[in-house]
Design a protein around this motif. Structure first.
Motif, PDB file in Angstrom:
ATOM      1  N   ILE A  45      -3.298   9.934 -28.502  1.00 48.89           N
ATOM      2  CA  ILE A  45      -1.909   9.644 -28.165  1.00 48.89           C
ATOM      3  C   ILE A  45      -1.173   9.461 -29.490  1.00 48.89           C
ATOM      4  O   ILE A  45      -1.671   8.763 -30.379  1.00 48.89           O
ATOM      5  N   THR A  46      -0.021  10.080 -29.646  1.00 46.79           N
ATOM      6  CA  THR A  46       0.717   9.939 -30.897  1.00 46.79           C
ATOM      7  C   THR A  46       2.141   9.480 -30.626  1.00 46.79           C
ATOM      8  O   THR A  46       2.748   9.827 -29.609  1.00 46.79           O
ATOM      9  N   ALA A  47       2.655   8.677 -31.534  1.00 48.53           N
ATOM     10  CA  ALA A  47       4.052   8.254 -31.505  1.00 48.53           C
ATOM     11  C   ALA A  47       4.554   8.254 -32.945  1.00 48.53           C
ATOM     12  O   ALA A  47       3.921   7.667 -33.827  1.00 48.53           O
ATOM     13  N   ARG A  48       5.673   8.897 -33.172  1.00 43.13           N
ATOM     14  CA  ARG A  48       6.214   8.982 -34.527  1.00 43.13           C
ATOM     15  C   ARG A  48       7.730   9.009 -34.463  1.00 43.13           C
ATOM     16  O   ARG A  48       8.325   9.454 -33.482  1.00 43.13           O
ATOM     17  N   PRO A  49       8.389   8.528 -35.506  1.00 46.60           N
ATOM     18  CA  PRO A  49       9.842   8.658 -35.556  1.00 46.60           C
ATOM     19  C   PRO A  49      10.222  10.114 -35.769  1.00 46.60           C
ATOM     20  O   PRO A  49       9.453  10.900 -36.335  1.00 46.60           O
ATOM     21  N   SER A  50      11.394  10.500 -35.318  1.00 49.21           N
ATOM     22  CA  SER A  50      11.821  11.888 -35.461  1.00 49.21           C
ATOM     23  C   SER A  50      11.953  12.279 -36.923  1.00 49.21           C
ATOM     24  O   SER A  50      11.880  13.464 -37.260  1.00 49.21           O
ATOM     25  N   SER A  51      12.132  11.293 -37.814  1.00 47.31           N
ATOM     26  CA  SER A  51      12.162  11.572 -39.250  1.00 47.31           C
ATOM     27  C   SER A  51      10.806  12.052 -39.746  1.00 47.31           C
ATOM     28  O   SER A  51      10.712  12.681 -40.808  1.00 47.31           O
ATOM     29  N   GLY A  52       9.739  11.732 -38.994  1.00 48.27           N
ATOM     30  CA  GLY A  52       8.403  12.217 -39.326  1.00 48.27           C
ATOM     31  C   GLY A  52       7.743  11.517 -40.481  1.00 48.27           C
ATOM     32  O   GLY A  52       6.686  11.936 -40.945  1.00 48.27           O
ATOM     33  N   ARG A  53       8.326  10.404 -40.943  1.00 48.75           N
ATOM     34  CA  ARG A  53       7.792   9.752 -42.141  1.00 48.75           C
ATOM     35  C   ARG A  53       6.437   9.110 -41.898  1.00 48.75           C
ATOM     36  O   ARG A  53       5.551   9.160 -42.737  1.00 48.75           O
ATOM     37  N   LEU A  54       6.268   8.461 -40.763  1.00 50.18           N
ATOM     38  CA  LEU A  54       5.029   7.771 -40.420  1.00 50.18           C
ATOM     39  C   LEU A  54       4.695   8.090 -38.967  1.00 50.18           C
ATOM     40  O   LEU A  54       5.534   8.588 -38.214  1.00 50.18           O
ATOM     41  N   ASN A  55       3.465   7.773 -38.567  1.00 52.29           N
ATOM     42  CA  ASN A  55       3.126   7.912 -37.156  1.00 52.29           C
ATOM     43  C   ASN A  55       2.040   6.905 -36.808  1.00 52.29           C
ATOM     44  O   ASN A  55       1.402   6.321 -37.687  1.00 52.29           O
ATOM     45  N   THR A  56       1.869   6.682 -35.528  1.00 47.98           N
ATOM     46  CA  THR A  56       0.795   5.826 -35.055  1.00 47.98           C
ATOM     47  C   THR A  56       0.051   6.559 -33.954  1.00 47.98           C
ATOM     48  O   THR A  56       0.593   7.459 -33.311  1.00 47.98           O
ATOM     49  N   THR A  57      -1.185   6.170 -33.741  1.00 47.72           N
ATOM     50  CA  THR A  57      -2.010   6.866 -32.755  1.00 47.72           C
ATOM     51  C   THR A  57      -2.674   5.873 -31.813  1.00 47.72           C
ATOM     52  O   THR A  57      -2.930   4.723 -32.154  1.00 47.72           O
ATOM     53  N   GLY A  58      -2.937   6.347 -30.603  1.00 47.47           N
ATOM     54  CA  GLY A  58      -3.767   5.649 -29.642  1.00 47.47           C
ATOM     55  C   GLY A  58      -4.789   6.640 -29.112  1.00 47.47           C
ATOM     56  O   GLY A  58      -4.879   7.781 -29.579  1.00 47.47           O
ATOM     57  N   ILE A  59      -5.559   6.223 -28.121  1.00 47.55           N
ATOM     58  CA  ILE A  59      -6.615   7.074 -27.575  1.00 47.55           C
ATOM     59  C   ILE A  59      -6.578   7.011 -26.059  1.00 47.55           C
ATOM     60  O   ILE A  59      -6.499   5.927 -25.465  1.00 47.55           O
ATOM     61  N   ILE A  60      -6.609   8.161 -25.410  1.00 49.94           N
ATOM     62  CA  ILE A  60      -6.821   8.240 -23.978  1.00 49.94           C
ATOM     63  C   ILE A  60      -8.242   8.736 -23.760  1.00 49.94           C
ATOM     64  O   ILE A  60      -8.665   9.701 -24.390  1.00 49.94           O
ATOM     65  N   TYR A  61      -8.981   8.025 -22.936  1.00 52.16           N
ATOM     66  CA  TYR A  61     -10.337   8.505 -22.671  1.00 52.16           C
ATOM     67  C   TYR A  61     -10.670   8.378 -21.195  1.00 52.16           C
ATOM     68  O   TYR A  61     -10.214   7.475 -20.492  1.00 52.16           O
ATOM     69  N   TYR A  62     -11.476   9.338 -20.729  1.00 53.39           N
ATOM     70  CA  TYR A  62     -11.853   9.437 -19.325  1.00 53.39           C
ATOM     71  C   TYR A  62     -13.080   8.578 -19.067  1.00 53.39           C
ATOM     72  O   TYR A  62     -14.043   8.622 -19.832  1.00 53.39           O
TER      73      TYR A  62
END
Length: 263
Positions: free
Chosen positions: A240-257
């Motif tokens: 799972i990713t979330a980032r600002p539209s500026s693209g400077r930084l991002n954060t991640t999560g994990i989806i698992y079955y």
């Protein structure tokens, strides 16, 4: 009195367009204790304001036509104001300006008793809040710069190199999940995506929306989206990713079955 901190409570709701007669509305009570606590993120520790010991704060979950009573006990060092984003002229303080140094939580309004969603009933529904993290404590009168990191439900993920935890979303194969997405970032449009998964948009900012499909979602500051996620990929783990539209930084999560039913 010193610097003033604020509580920022965001609203994620879905309403029906159909005029119906309702019954069975309840009075619902919540107790919020505002306390300061130390949190360690980005390899450093700072003091933040929490609600009932958590950051983001606890979720308010009620049905349409319920009456909600929230008793707030301020046990912090400074005066506090409360803003209910998305509620128009029904609560004192709803139009006050709020500084970014806040704790936030979700206010979810479910359909009234006897109502149904205008789409297939989800297996489960989950709230996902996109937030930001500053190394320094922010107070009123301080103009913040760019965030030092971004969060998914308070988790920074693995991209910042400080052994910070990742948000984890567990799903069952062929399950259908209603995700309530909230952008609590003060001044950044955020882009949200789940690798190899398509998402169906069913609601925007407190109203049902015509269904549309996307592999990524863009949320303006304060915006909410309600989306359906079908867990129809091969059993495994996906980012799972979330980032600002500026693209400077991002954060991640994990989806698992968690199951392999049907495979």
């Amino acid at each position: 009195m010193g610097s003033q901190k604020h509580v920022f409570i965001l609203l994620s709701v879905l309403f029906l367009f159909n005029p119906l007669l309702f019954s069975g509305a309840d009075d619902v009570y919540y107790e919020f204790f505002l306390q300061e606590a130390e949190f360690t993120k980005l390899c450093s520790t700072k003091t933040v304001l929490t609600v009932n010991g958590s950051f983001p704060g606890p979720e308010i979950r009620v049905r349409r036509d319920d009456t909600v009573y929230v008793n707030v006990h301020n046990q912090g060092r400074f005066a506090v104001s409360i803003d209910w984003e998305g509620v128009e002229d029904s609560i004192d303080g709803a139009n006050e300006l709020i500084q970014p140094a806040t704790v936030h939580g979700a206010f979810v309004v479910l359909p009234a008793a006897g109502e149904e969603y205008p789409f297939s009933a989800p297996t489960s529904d989950l709230t996902i809040i996109l937030g930001e993290w500053f190394r320094q404590e922010l107070t009123e009168g301080v103009v913040p710069g760019q965030a030092d990191a971004y969060t998914i439900n308070g988790h920074l993920g693995e991209t910042y190199g400080c052994n910070d935890t990742s948000y984890e979303l567990q799903v069952d194969y062929q399950g259908l999940y209603l995700l309530r997405l909230i952008n609590a970032v003060a001044n950044e449009t955020m882009v949200f995506a789940i690798a190899q998964h398509s998402i169906t948009i069913v609601g925007r900012d407190a109203s049902y929306a015509r269904r549309s499909f996307s592999s990524s979602l863009t949320l303006a500051p304060g915006q909410t989206l309600d989306v359906l996620l079908s867990a129809n990929q091969n059993v495994g783990q996906y980012y799972i990713t979330a980032r600002p539209s500026s693209g400077r930084l991002n954060t991640t999560g994990i989806i698992y079955y968690t199951t392999s039913t049907g495979l």
